[in-house]
Design a protein around this motif. Structure first.
Motif: not given
Length: 376
Positions: A220-224, A250-251
């Motif tokens: 998730y962090g890397e995707a953002l 998720w977003e």
């Protein structure tokens, strides 16, 4: 959102009204009846007009003019069904925080209204660990300290108090290149993460989710980080309702959930006003719309989208006449409608069993895929 009326004098009311300006009666919202009730003082409580042998009092937050919901007089807790989810509220000794909190509570109460009408599970953190709760936090006074970020952590949703400042929120919208940024939108988006936990992860529907939204196990962090560095792909509107929805599955779900509530709640108000759209220049009839169903109980996402698109086109056209931004500047592509349908199905599966609704839903799902539809 529905329309409300004072049963004593017939005056139309807003959801947030605490007093009828025509007849002077105090008003309180009673969730179990989904109605604003006229109140008569009775001892240290109130009697709701038309409700025999029961007494009510206002939520404790009514003292700050942030809530008009009622609780039964015999209830032990101080707070209503909406305010019991508050974990942290602003420091009210600060001269400007109360006004911002009032704005936040208007949005929160409208969110809870929608969740109640959809019969979604609504447990607070007192009911179970990981239940839905809110922190409304101001930025630290130290200049070098990081600002509060609106976000979610399991059932805990943080809303930055700064988002209640119109100028600050507009600045953030421009900085992030967003089409739309409102307090109510924040609530509906963040609660979408909570319902992903409840309706997807905890209900064993992750495989079905991945088939529609993609693999949420991606970091998730890397995707953002990747999203904020490179932005969305050029064709993002083919399958996503917003650019931010492309950042991670998720977003994407949270954004889709937000838009689902936007549509359902606005359609209810359209139906309450008896509004219909029938443009004189629309010879094909594609833009005709009349909400003659309850969108909170609609069996078919196609009914909702078919009614919504003409309404949104009309709203956008009216706003442009006033020199204002489009009320709904989004495209609902076939891919987005599929995702809205997924959310719709989840929501109604979570509601109390209705064999008729379930049978209709199964028949609809076996039909043809949705056709293209856009508002822009």
């Amino acid at each position: 959102m529905r329309l409300f009326r004072c049963e004593v004098c017939g005056q139309l009311l807003y959801f947030e009204n605490r007093r009828c300006e025509k007849c002077g009666h105090a008003l309180g919202y009673l969730p179990e009846r989904n109605n604003l009730m006229e109140l008569e003082p009775e001892g240290d409580a109130f009697r709701a007009v038309g409700v025999e042998k029961r007494r009510f009092r206002f939520c404790a937050n009514a003292a700050y003019d942030v809530c008009n919901w009622l609780v039964p007089a015999e209830q032990e807790g101080e707070y209503c069904l909406a305010c019991r989810h508050n974990r942290t509220v602003p420091d009210l000794t600060h001269p400007h925080y109360l006004k911002k909190w009032q704005r936040i509570e208007v949005a929160k109460h409208r969110l809870i209204y929608s969740l109640l009408q959809l019969n979604l599970p609504l447990e607070s953190n007192e009911d179970r660990e990981g239940g839905l709760c809110f922190d409304f936090l101001a930025d630290p006074s130290e200049q070098d300290a990081p600002k509060i970020m609106t976000g979610h952590d399991e059932g805990l949703i943080t809303i930055a108090l700064a988002e209640a400042d119109d100028a600050e929120r507009e600045q953030r919208r421009n900085d992030l290149g967003e089409l739309y940024r409102t307090l109510l939108g924040h609530f509906r988006h963040e609660v979408g993460h909570y319902y992903w936990n409840c309706l997807v992860r905890d209900a064993g529907r992750v495989s079905a989710f991945r088939a529609v939204f993609g693999d949420e196990s991606a970091d998730y962090g890397e995707a953002l980080k990747a999203y904020y560095k490179a932005g969305p792909s050029a064709d993002w509107q083919v399958n996503h309702v917003s650019a931010y929805a492309t950042s991670h599955p998720w977003e994407d779900f949270a954004e889709t959930f937000k838009h689902y509530i936007h549509i359902v709640d606005t359609l209810e108000m359209v139906g309450a006003f008896g509004m219909r759209v029938a443009p004189r220049l629309d010879r094909s009839g594609d833009l005709k719309s009349q909400v003659d169903f309850n969108p909170y109980r609609a069996y078919d996402i196609q009914d909702m989208v078919g009614a919504w698109l003409p309404i949104a086109f009309a709203l956008n056209s009216l706003n442009r006449c006033m020199g204002m931004a489009d009320a709904y500047p989004f495209i609902l592509s076939p891919g987005v409608i599929v995702k809205l349908g997924f959310v719709h199905h989840l929501v109604h599966r979570a509601a109390p069993a209705d064999p008729v609704r379930a049978a209709v839903a199964e028949r609809r799902e076996a039909g043809a895929p949705p056709t293209a539809a856009a508002v822009g």
